[in-house]
Design a protein around this motif. Structure first.
Motif, mmCIF file in Angstrom:
data_model
loop_
_atom_site.group_PDB
_atom_site.id
_atom_site.type_symbol
_atom_site.label_atom_id
_atom_site.label_comp_id
_atom_site.label_asym_id
_atom_site.label_seq_id
_atom_site.Cartn_x
_atom_site.Cartn_y
_atom_site.Cartn_z
ATOM 1 N N GLN A 78 45.558 0.094 24.158
ATOM 2 C CA GLN A 78 44.278 0.211 22.969
ATOM 3 C C GLN A 78 44.357 1.611 22.518
ATOM 4 O O GLN A 78 44.400 1.729 21.227
ATOM 5 C CB GLN A 78 42.844 -0.238 23.631
ATOM 6 N N ASP A 105 37.011 9.294 5.133
ATOM 7 C CA ASP A 105 36.954 7.853 5.140
ATOM 8 C C ASP A 105 38.075 7.172 6.272
ATOM 9 O O ASP A 105 37.771 6.462 7.001
ATOM 10 C CB ASP A 105 37.137 7.051 3.938
ATOM 11 N N LYS A 108 37.009 7.826 9.628
ATOM 12 C CA LYS A 108 35.978 6.880 10.028
ATOM 13 C C LYS A 108 36.654 5.678 10.602
ATOM 14 O O LYS A 108 36.360 5.046 11.745
ATOM 15 C CB LYS A 108 35.235 6.361 8.948
ATOM 16 N N GLN A 109 37.853 5.300 10.057
ATOM 17 C CA GLN A 109 38.708 4.096 10.531
ATOM 18 C C GLN A 109 39.082 4.284 12.094
ATOM 19 O O GLN A 109 39.264 3.364 12.703
ATOM 20 C CB GLN A 109 39.988 4.025 9.578
ATOM 21 N N GLU A 111 38.069 6.792 13.966
ATOM 22 C CA GLU A 111 36.857 6.719 14.714
ATOM 23 C C GLU A 111 36.344 5.237 15.362
ATOM 24 O O GLU A 111 36.041 5.033 16.538
ATOM 25 C CB GLU A 111 35.632 7.422 14.142
ATOM 26 N N CYS A 112 36.461 4.596 14.429
ATOM 27 C CA CYS A 112 36.275 2.729 14.699
ATOM 28 C C CYS A 112 37.343 2.397 15.757
ATOM 29 O O CYS A 112 36.794 1.952 16.812
ATOM 30 C CB CYS A 112 36.286 1.907 13.827
ATOM 31 N N ASP A 113 38.449 2.685 15.688
ATOM 32 C CA ASP A 113 39.665 2.476 16.639
ATOM 33 C C ASP A 113 39.391 3.007 18.058
ATOM 34 O O ASP A 113 39.293 2.487 19.078
ATOM 35 C CB ASP A 113 40.887 2.892 16.052
ATOM 36 N N TYR A 115 36.250 3.926 19.267
ATOM 37 C CA TYR A 115 35.078 3.190 19.763
ATOM 38 C C TYR A 115 35.673 2.010 20.236
ATOM 39 O O TYR A 115 35.201 1.638 21.379
ATOM 40 C CB TYR A 115 34.021 3.232 18.867
ATOM 41 N N ARG A 116 36.451 1.070 19.903
ATOM 42 C CA ARG A 116 37.073 -0.027 20.208
ATOM 43 C C ARG A 116 37.552 0.135 21.485
ATOM 44 O O ARG A 116 37.716 -0.660 22.527
ATOM 45 C CB ARG A 116 37.834 -0.936 19.373
ATOM 46 N N ASP A 119 35.186 1.259 24.391
ATOM 47 C CA ASP A 119 34.610 0.036 24.787
ATOM 48 C C ASP A 119 35.668 -0.966 25.578
ATOM 49 O O ASP A 119 35.176 -1.419 26.795
ATOM 50 C CB ASP A 119 34.287 -0.772 23.831
ATOM 51 N N ILE A 150 36.093 12.241 18.667
ATOM 52 C CA ILE A 150 35.588 11.816 17.479
ATOM 53 C C ILE A 150 35.302 12.956 16.491
ATOM 54 O O ILE A 150 35.616 12.886 15.435
ATOM 55 C CB ILE A 150 34.684 10.545 17.764
#
Length: 192
Positions: A78, A105, A108-109, A111-113, A115-116, A119, A150
């Motif tokens: 991941q 922006d 932020k993408q 950052e989402c990766d 966080y995924r 998790d 992040i």
């Protein structure tokens, strides 16, 4: 005649080496950002958890060890996928343009990766360690590093705005060598 030949050879070698050095300088600036430094700390902390578990793995059944190893490998993938996404985006003309024009922006993408990946790590590797060893403290320090990572993402990707001409020179081999090979989470069997 020999001196002239070596002089021409030296000139050709120097002129072909310069573009690679220029590209490397911009990439090195990115790899030296706090974002990448924190990424390395996170990776190293995760790998320390693997080493600690491996030292005590004789206490567990082969099935339990495989459960933890599979959970780690899947979690590592991941995080590695995030690096592959960055590499692919740097090589793709339209994504590269987006990254340069909108670094916030883009961060932020990423950052989402992250966080995924975090998790997934928590729900898989950390969970497997707790189930098998009864102790989740081995991975908790890893999870506390991620918010700092992040936080540094925004400034790291803003760098690409300043080196936008250099980014166009990046190629698959360069990014594989300096980004993927150097910064990836290693596979369970590679960690000793």
């Amino acid at each position: 005649m020999t001196k002239l030949y070596f002089g021409i050879l030296a000139l050709v070698l120097c002129s072909t080496a310069l573009p690679a050095q220029d590209v490397y300088i911009g990439l090195r600036q990115f790899l030296d950002t706090k974002f990448m430094q924190e990424y390395v700390k996170s990776r190293d902390e995760s790998e320390r958890a693997v080493r600690r578990f491996k030292r005590t793995q004789s206490r567990y059944t082969e099935e339990q060890v495989l459960q933890v190893a599979d959970a780690y490998n899947n979690s590592a993938e991941q995080f590695n996928q995030m690096l592959y996404n960055i590499k692919d985006d740097l090589l793709h003309k339209e994504k590269r343009k987006f990254l340069v024009l909108f670094p916030e922006d883009y961060s932020k993408q990423v950052e989402c990766d992250l966080y995924r990946a975090r998790d997934f790590y928590s729900k898989n590797f950390q969970k497997a360690l707790v189930e098998v060893s009864g102790d989740g403290t081995e991975t908790s320090s890893f999870l506390t590093l991620l918010p700092t990572l992040i936080e540094y993402g925004k400034s790291a990707f803003a760098l690409f705005t300043r080196i936008k001409e250099e980014i166009q020179k990046y190629n698959e081999a360069l990014l594989k060598k300096y980004l993927i090979d150097e910064y990836r989470f290693r596979h369970w069997d590679e960690i000793n």
